[in-house]
Write an enzyme that holds these catalytic residues in place. Structure first.
Site, PDB file in Angstrom:
ATOM      1  N   ASP A   1       0.808  -1.214   0.000  1.00  0.00           N
ATOM      2  CA  ASP A   1       0.000   0.000   0.000  1.00  0.00           C
ATOM      3  C   ASP A   1       0.847   1.273   0.000  1.00  0.00           C
ATOM      4  OD1 ASP A   1      -1.977  -1.869   0.190  1.00  0.00           O
ATOM      5  OD2 ASP A   1      -2.546  -1.395   2.245  1.00  0.00           O
TER       6      ASP A   1
ATOM      7  N   LYS B   1     -15.123  -2.021  -0.611  1.00  0.00           N
ATOM      8  CA  LYS B   1     -14.164  -2.604  -1.552  1.00  0.00           C
ATOM      9  C   LYS B   1     -15.004  -3.108  -2.722  1.00  0.00           C
ATOM     10  CE  LYS B   1     -10.615  -4.026   1.792  1.00  0.00           C
ATOM     11  NZ  LYS B   1     -10.168  -5.091   2.732  1.00  0.00           N
TER      12      LYS B   1
HETATM   13  P1  PGA Z   1      -6.772  -6.088   1.234  1.00  0.00           P
HETATM   14  O1  PGA Z   1      -7.038  -5.009   2.397  1.00  0.00           O
HETATM   15  O2  PGA Z   1      -5.356  -6.558   1.402  1.00  0.00           O
HETATM   16  O3  PGA Z   1      -7.774  -7.157   1.558  1.00  0.00           O
HETATM   17  O4  PGA Z   1      -6.990  -5.421  -0.073  1.00  0.00           O
HETATM   18  C1  PGA Z   1      -6.703  -3.695   2.224  1.00  0.00           C
HETATM   19  C2  PGA Z   1      -7.134  -2.845   3.405  1.00  0.00           C
HETATM   20  O5  PGA Z   1      -8.034  -3.207   4.178  1.00  0.00           O
HETATM   21  O6  PGA Z   1      -6.544  -1.769   3.543  1.00  0.00           O
HETATM   22 ZN    ZN Z   2      -8.769  -3.269   6.292  1.00  0.00          ZN
END
Ligand code: PGA
Ligand code: ZN
Length: 390
Positions: A168, A302
């Site tokens: 991220d 999401k």
């Molecule tokens: P993920 O989670 O790895 O399931 O995409 C991302 C998040 O909650 O920030």
């Molecule tokens: Zn999360």
């Protein structure tokens, strides 16, 4: 924990074999490979090559691959991927030589990098909310400046490897508690001169910490004494304390995905926004239940968990009708598609999390928001202090 390690032979940029490793943990699969040079120094670690002239002119790495699939994998399976130095030491001990001749530096390095990636993915996540900005353009500046101050602070305290970024775009220094991480971010905000104008948020992702009915807050500690296991009540106590010691305004997934009870108790305290990630899974039924039971008070959306734009809009409406906050969220695996930025503005969610201002696929969303703000001109409204209910 590391659950599986698989190696294979691939080609490097010169068309010469090298080692690639897939390392699996409960969170996912992490891939890395070893680079290789032409000039070989006398003192450098040794690359293990097959030496079988009949194959790839002796440059094959099938022995290194076999060593990873058997010896290394046997040693590392079950280990915590965040314990980088212990993983590396285990391989060094297994090798027993000074120059890594036994296992090969190509084998060891590929595994070491894959473990580093896997470890970074395990860390809890701290986010900043530049709600004191006057517009989005200023918010981006505040976020970026704070990010770069954080990088210097981490480099000073943990060395430059602490500045390696995870999926991220966040840094992943070897911290051992929430407050250690929060202190670093707080110091970065201070140095950037934004004290008071930037608030903090955490994604605890507690489903990953949950063992039975307890939470393992020492998932990175070398010897799991079980001393830092907390039950739900103790977690609530800890979050309450953290919220009074730091300017935390939002906590995502503070408990296990099925721990409705403690999520309810914590939300009822009204200390901060409580965001449901895997508690809700962007699923209308789970969101409905959470609204009914007041199990949290914000939706993490999401969109690939729901599958169509129409249904995504419906769950945002469902959340808004309940006076919940809505956070449009990226995934750890993203593309450079900026659509989430358009969605956040179009649905007036006031909140988007797209990672650190680093890595193309994260920055693509923020850059799109800059363009949207420019295009809207005088009509653009930055949510600012109204981020929860814009
Ligand atoms: P993920 O989670 O790895 O399931 O995409 C991302 C998040 O909650 O920030
Ligand atoms: Zn999360």
């Amino acid at each position: 924990a590391i659950t599986k390690i698989t190696a294979r032979q691939i080609l490097d940029s010169r068309g010469i074999p090298t080692v690639e490793v897939d390392l699996c943990t409960n969170k996912g699969m992490y891939r890395a490979s070893a680079p290789s040079g032409t000039a070989i120094g006398m003192y450098e670690a040794v690359e293990l090559r097959d030496g079988d002239k009949g194959k790839f002119l002796g440059k094959g790495v099938s022995k290194a691959v076999k060593l990873i699939n058997e010896k290394i994998s046997e040693t590392l399976i079950g280990m915590d991927p965040t314990l980088q130095s212990q993983i590396d030491q285990a391989m060094i001990d297994l090798d027993k030589t000074e120059n890594k001749t036994e296992l090969g530096a190509n084998a060891i390095l590929a595994v070491s990098i894959a473990a580093c990636k896997a470890g970074a993915a395990e860390k809890e996540e701290i986010m900043i909310l530049p709600i004191g900005a006057n517009n989005f353009t200023e918010a981006v500046q505040m976020g970026s400046e704070t990010y770069h101050h954080l990088k210097s602070i981490i480099s000073e305290k943990y060395g430059s490897t602490g500045c390696n970024v995870g999926d991220d775009g966040g840094f992943a220094p070897n911290i051992s508690s929430f407050s250690e991480g929060l202190d670093l971010v707080k110091e970065a905000i201070d140095r950037a001169g934004y004290n008071g104008r930037i608030k903090l948020a955490m994604d605890v992702a507690a489903t990953d910490l949950c063992i039975g009915r307890k939470y393992d807050l020492d998932s990175k500690a070398p010897n799991k004494s079980g001393q830092n296991f907390k039950n739900g009540e103790e977690m609530i106590e800890m979050f309450t304390k953290l919220c009074s010691g730091y300017p935390i305004v939002s906590i995502e997934q503070p408990f296990d995905k099925d721990d409705w009870e403690h999520s309810k108790l914590f939300s009822a305290l009204g200390i901060c926004q409580v965001v449901g990630d895997d508690l809700l899974m962007s699923n209308p039924k789970r969101i409905g239940r959470a609204i009914q039971e007041s199990a949290c008070n914000a939706l993490l959306l999401k969109i690939n968990q729901i599958g169509t734009v129409t249904e995504a809009i419906e769950v945002v409406k469902q959340a808004k009708d309940a006076h919940w906050g809505v956070v449009i969220s990226h995934r750890s695996g993203e593309t450079d598609n900026p659509f989430l930025a358009d969605l956040a503005v179009g649905l007036t969610t006031g909140q988007i999390k797209a990672g650190a201002p680093c890595r193309g696929e994260r920055v693509a969303k923020y850059n799109q928001l800059l363009r949207i703000e420019e295009e809207l001109g005088g009509q653009a409204v930055y949510a600012g202090e109204n981020w929860r209910l814009p």
